[in-house]
Write a protein that holds these residues in place. Structure first.
Motif, PDB file in Angstrom:
ATOM      1  N   ASN A 317       0.839  -1.200   0.000  1.00  0.00           N
ATOM      2  CA  ASN A 317       0.000   0.000   0.000  1.00  0.00           C
ATOM      3  C   ASN A 317       0.877   1.254   0.000  1.00  0.00           C
ATOM      4  N   ASP A 318       0.577   2.185  -0.920  1.00  0.00           N
ATOM      5  CA  ASP A 318       1.364   3.421  -0.965  1.00  0.00           C
ATOM      6  C   ASP A 318       1.211   4.220   0.320  1.00  0.00           C
ATOM      7  N   ASN A 319       0.010   4.148   0.880  1.00  0.00           N
ATOM      8  CA  ASN A 319      -0.275   4.940   2.071  1.00  0.00           C
ATOM      9  C   ASN A 319       0.097   4.146   3.339  1.00  0.00           C
ATOM     10  N   PRO A 320       1.158   4.573   4.079  1.00  0.00           N
ATOM     11  CA  PRO A 320       1.569   3.802   5.272  1.00  0.00           C
ATOM     12  C   PRO A 320       0.508   3.780   6.366  1.00  0.00           C
ATOM     13  N   ARG A 321      -0.455   4.695   6.264  1.00  0.00           N
ATOM     14  CA  ARG A 321      -1.511   4.707   7.280  1.00  0.00           C
ATOM     15  C   ARG A 321      -2.364   3.439   7.213  1.00  0.00           C
ATOM     16  N   ILE A 322      -2.365   2.797   6.049  1.00  0.00           N
ATOM     17  CA  ILE A 322      -3.173   1.574   5.926  1.00  0.00           C
ATOM     18  C   ILE A 322      -2.593   0.493   6.845  1.00  0.00           C
ATOM     19  N   ALA A 323      -1.259   0.352   6.812  1.00  0.00           N
ATOM     20  CA  ALA A 323      -0.624  -0.630   7.707  1.00  0.00           C
ATOM     21  C   ALA A 323      -0.892  -0.258   9.161  1.00  0.00           C
ATOM     22  N   MET A 324      -0.857   1.038   9.416  1.00  0.00           N
ATOM     23  CA  MET A 324      -1.067   1.522  10.792  1.00  0.00           C
ATOM     24  C   MET A 324      -2.481   1.174  11.282  1.00  0.00           C
ATOM     25  N   THR A 325      -3.482   1.484  10.453  1.00  0.00           N
ATOM     26  CA  THR A 325      -4.857   1.207  10.900  1.00  0.00           C
ATOM     27  C   THR A 325      -5.094  -0.294  10.976  1.00  0.00           C
ATOM     28  N   MET A 326      -4.504  -1.049  10.046  1.00  0.00           N
ATOM     29  CA  MET A 326      -4.666  -2.507  10.098  1.00  0.00           C
ATOM     30  C   MET A 326      -4.059  -3.047  11.395  1.00  0.00           C
ATOM     31  N   ALA A 327      -2.897  -2.496  11.763  1.00  0.00           N
ATOM     32  CA  ALA A 327      -2.260  -2.947  13.013  1.00  0.00           C
ATOM     33  C   ALA A 327      -3.185  -2.653  14.192  1.00  0.00           C
ATOM     34  N   LEU A 328      -3.783  -1.475  14.196  1.00  0.00           N
ATOM     35  CA  LEU A 328      -4.679  -1.129  15.308  1.00  0.00           C
ATOM     36  C   LEU A 328      -5.913  -2.040  15.316  1.00  0.00           C
ATOM     37  N   ASP A 329      -6.446  -2.322  14.130  1.00  0.00           N
ATOM     38  CA  ASP A 329      -7.593  -3.238  14.068  1.00  0.00           C
ATOM     39  C   ASP A 329      -7.214  -4.612  14.618  1.00  0.00           C
ATOM     40  N   MET A 330      -5.972  -5.035  14.324  1.00  0.00           N
ATOM     41  CA  MET A 330      -5.531  -6.340  14.842  1.00  0.00           C
ATOM     42  C   MET A 330      -5.463  -6.306  16.362  1.00  0.00           C
ATOM     43  N   LEU A 331      -4.958  -5.200  16.901  1.00  0.00           N
ATOM     44  CA  LEU A 331      -4.847  -5.100  18.359  1.00  0.00           C
ATOM     45  C   LEU A 331      -6.232  -5.058  19.011  1.00  0.00           C
ATOM     46  N   PHE A 332      -7.166  -4.358  18.358  1.00  0.00           N
ATOM     47  CA  PHE A 332      -8.506  -4.260  18.951  1.00  0.00           C
ATOM     48  C   PHE A 332      -9.260  -5.593  18.849  1.00  0.00           C
ATOM     49  N   ALA A 333      -9.060  -6.300  17.732  1.00  0.00           N
ATOM     50  CA  ALA A 333      -9.878  -7.507  17.489  1.00  0.00           C
ATOM     51  C   ALA A 333      -9.184  -8.787  17.912  1.00  0.00           C
ATOM     52  N   GLY A 334      -7.894  -8.704  18.220  1.00  0.00           N
ATOM     53  CA  GLY A 334      -7.137  -9.944  18.390  1.00  0.00           C
ATOM     54  C   GLY A 334      -6.627 -10.198  19.789  1.00  0.00           C
ATOM     55  N   ILE A 335      -7.271  -9.630  20.807  1.00  0.00           N
ATOM     56  CA  ILE A 335      -6.791  -9.880  22.177  1.00  0.00           C
ATOM     57  C   ILE A 335      -7.839 -10.633  23.000  1.00  0.00           C
ATOM     58  N   ASP A 336      -8.998 -10.014  23.206  1.00  0.00           N
ATOM     59  CA  ASP A 336      -9.992 -10.714  24.040  1.00  0.00           C
ATOM     60  C   ASP A 336     -10.565 -11.934  23.332  1.00  0.00           C
ATOM     61  N   THR A 337     -10.640 -11.878  21.999  1.00  0.00           N
ATOM     62  CA  THR A 337     -11.197 -13.014  21.248  1.00  0.00           C
ATOM     63  C   THR A 337     -10.382 -14.287  21.490  1.00  0.00           C
ATOM     64  N   THR A 338      -9.056 -14.199  21.273  1.00  0.00           N
ATOM     65  CA  THR A 338      -8.223 -15.403  21.414  1.00  0.00           C
ATOM     66  C   THR A 338      -8.133 -15.816  22.892  1.00  0.00           C
ATOM     67  N   SER A 339      -8.114 -14.833  23.790  1.00  0.00           N
ATOM     68  CA  SER A 339      -8.029 -15.159  25.220  1.00  0.00           C
ATOM     69  C   SER A 339      -9.268 -15.918  25.666  1.00  0.00           C
ATOM     70  N   TYR A 340     -10.445 -15.387  25.337  1.00  0.00           N
ATOM     71  CA  TYR A 340     -11.669 -16.026  25.812  1.00  0.00           C
ATOM     72  C   TYR A 340     -11.976 -17.317  25.057  1.00  0.00           C
ATOM     73  N   ALA A 341     -11.530 -17.408  23.809  1.00  0.00           N
ATOM     74  CA  ALA A 341     -11.717 -18.686  23.090  1.00  0.00           C
ATOM     75  C   ALA A 341     -10.894 -19.766  23.791  1.00  0.00           C
ATOM     76  N   THR A 342      -9.709 -19.395  24.274  1.00  0.00           N
ATOM     77  CA  THR A 342      -8.893 -20.341  25.045  1.00  0.00           C
ATOM     78  C   THR A 342      -9.599 -20.703  26.351  1.00  0.00           C
ATOM     79  N   GLY A 343     -10.199 -19.713  26.997  1.00  0.00           N
ATOM     80  CA  GLY A 343     -10.941 -19.977  28.235  1.00  0.00           C
ATOM     81  C   GLY A 343     -12.057 -20.991  28.004  1.00  0.00           C
ATOM     82  N   ALA A 344     -12.783 -20.834  26.895  1.00  0.00           N
ATOM     83  CA  ALA A 344     -13.898 -21.753  26.608  1.00  0.00           C
ATOM     84  C   ALA A 344     -13.378 -23.171  26.359  1.00  0.00           C
TER      85      ALA A 344
END
Ligand code: HEM
Length: 525
Positions: A317-344
């Motif tokens: 992507n020419d725009n580095p902000r895309i990587a930045m927002t994708m990284a933030l989306d990963m942090l928002f979506a990829g913490i409680d989901t994997t933790s609680y799936a492990t709990g279940a």
């Protein structure tokens, strides 16, 4: 967190302007030229059964504490009640925000919605995050609002730019070794923090969040943060604190009734600070990668093809902000989901010790020593582990349903006409546990997912879809599976797991164990 917030919030708020929809519904016969135009015997939209709205207060009163029958009730239980009262399709109308919602519980209908969702499946979610990105810090997100909060063309363009690096199996498999290292460190911490009876402490959930944050940072930011070090301070501590506030904030702001849109509440301010911590830290690491790539290119050096996901995102992507927002989306979506799936998973294995022993036997074979590293090849050999994870996601999916806005006139479900624009809730936590669609649905049977087993044992393929389906399927699915497989392979190789608490689940932002994840871990040899 992923979409689940929208699901609960939408149910809680998701009624509709009956008048507006009435127009759409009565226009049904006129839509004869539209694709899938209904035949004359198709029943009108307003005939779909559901709780009757009262004048003025609609259906919202049902969700109010004290006066409403569903006030304070768990959202999944509300859906079980709706299904048993009205059947496999239910219309919820007369709610605020003037949106109608149709809930579906039969996988045949769920499949039909997915097959008709078109190239850019639409859903409203993450209101607070969306507001923040569009109004509070809009310069940073200009042209790159991410996946979680966008729809239609904007979503499609962003997704096109990030899909390859995120979902390529070979690129994902390369992360097995670092994810294994993080899991080993986490297991050492678990040994230290359990008490003399082997019980994890009351703040065990937060420790699982630390593991997930440390793991996802490797993928999103190409770095180790140090959240699992024995002494944590400075930046990793700030990130750990921000994670707590973020999930609490999303629940308070997006799911519970809140006035944050009108008044800057203390929770809103804490939430904005937490997001800004994520942004500052992420920006630093992403800038490091940008600089490294630039200097490699300036030297005329070969950047090679052994690139990280972050580097691929930057190069694609020419725009580095895309990587930045994708990284933030990963942090928002990829913490409680994997933790609680492990709990279940750990909860279900603790309630089914025979299955846990079977899994342990597999793990002992593939990982002869307790510290044998998990590799991509060894994971391939852990078929029972993967089946157990799938089975736990069927029985206790962290996201109870998916939301879709009907993209076209003419969709017919269970012989009812569905107008364009109506929100459709695909209630997979209900369908996946319904014995009509999954044989012996009440039993934890990992073997149903093993090849060679009775093909009917899996049930209807659209009854269980923990990561969604189609163009909007969870973009972190492969990373989530990798993290969960690696951690649980090591954890269940090292410990016998028991859960001495009541096994109740609740639906907050996600569908999770109600009591903290205070598992008892007993060493295996
Ligand atoms: C057990 C773990 C996880 C589960 C069960 C899960 C589930 C889901 C579901 C159901 C959706 C909505 C799909 C739809 O609307 O059809 C979703 C979306 C999403 N997930 Fe996950 N997820 C998990 C972990 C992750 C991880 C680790 C990441 C990041 C690497 C991630 C990133 C995302 C993103 C960015 C979206 C939005 C995709 C889009 O709208 O295009 N998820 N997830």
């Amino acid at each position: 967190m992923a979409v689940p917030s929208s699901v609960c919030r939408a149910v809680a708020r998701g009624g509709a302007s009956v008048a507006a929809r009435r127009g759409a519904a009565s226009a049904a016969p006129a839509a004869a030229a539209a694709p899938d135009a209904p035949s004359a015997d198709v029943r009108p939209y307003l005939d779909i059964p559901g709780p009757k709205p009262l004048p003025v207060v609609g259906n919202i009163w049902r969700f109010l504490p004290v006066v409403g029958p569903w006030g304070g009730q768990d959202m999944l239980e509300v859906h079980h009640t709706l299904q048993s009262t009205y059947g496999d399709i239910v219309r919820l109308s007369g709610m605020p925000k003037n949106r109608d919602m149709v809930a579906l519980y039969d996988p045949v209908d769920i499949e039909k919605v997915y097959r008709n969702e078109g190239p850019w499946p639409k859903r409203e979610a993450f209101g607070s995050l969306n507001y923040y990105r569009r109004f509070i810090n809009k310069e940073r997100y200009e042209g790159s609002h991410g996946l979680l909060t966008t729809n239609e063309k904007e979503w499609q363009e962003f997704r096109r730019g990030v899909q390859g690096p995120m979902l390529q199996p070979r690129a994902v498999a390369k992360y097995t070794a670092p994810i294994d290292t993080v899991a080993s460190e986490f297991i050492e911490r678990l040994r230290e923090i359990r008490d003399e009876n082997g019980l994890l402490p009351k703040d065990a959930d937060n420790w699982f969040f630390r593991w997930a944050l440390e793991s996802i940072a490797i993928i999103a930011l190409d770095t180790r943060l140090g959240c699992l070090d024995s002494q944590v301070a400075g930046e990793p501590q700030k990130m750990i604190d921000a994670v707590q506030v973020l999930f609490e904030g999303m629940f308070e702001l997006d799911i519970k009734p809140s006035i944050w849109k009108y008044v800057s509440t203390p929770m809103w301010r804490k939430y904005v600070n937490a997001i800004s911590t994520f942004e500052t830290v992420s920006e630093k690491y992403i800038q490091n990668r940008v600089n490294r790539l630039k200097s490699k290119m300036a030297e005329g050096g070969d950047i090679g093809d052994d690139l990280s996901v972050l580097e691929r995102l930057l190069l694609a992507n020419d725009n580095p902000r895309i990587a930045m927002t994708m990284a933030l989306d990963m942090l928002f979506a990829g913490i409680d989901t994997t933790s609680y799936a492990t709990g279940a998973l750990l909860y279900l294995l603790s309630r089914n010790p025979d299955k846990q022993e079977e899994l342990h036997a597999e793990l002992r074979r593939v990982l002869p020593q307790r510290d044998t590293p998990v590799t991509a090849e060894r994971l391939q050999d852990m078929k029972y582990l993967r089946a157990a994870i799938k089975e736990s996601m069927r029985m206790k999916p962290v996201a109870i349903g998916q939301l879709r806005e009907n993209p076209k006139e003419g969709l017919v479900l269970r012989n009812y006409y569905i107008p364009k624009g109506v929100d459709i809730l695909l209630m997979l936590a209900v369908s996946g546990n319904d014995p009509r669609f999954v044989p012996h649905a009440e039993r934890f049977m990992p073997e149903r997912w093993l090849k060679g087993d009775d093909p009917h044992a899996k049930g209807h393929p659209f009854a269980t879809l923990p990561f969604g389906f189609g163009p909007r399927i969870c973009i972190g699915k492969r990373f989530a599976e990798l993290e969960i497989e690696v951690l649980n392979a090591k954890l269940l190789r090292n410990f016998k797991v028991e859960y001495p608490c009541k096994g109740e689940f609740q639906t907050r932002l996600l569908h999770v164990l109600k009591s903290p994840m205070t598992f008892r871990l007993t060493d295996r040899d």
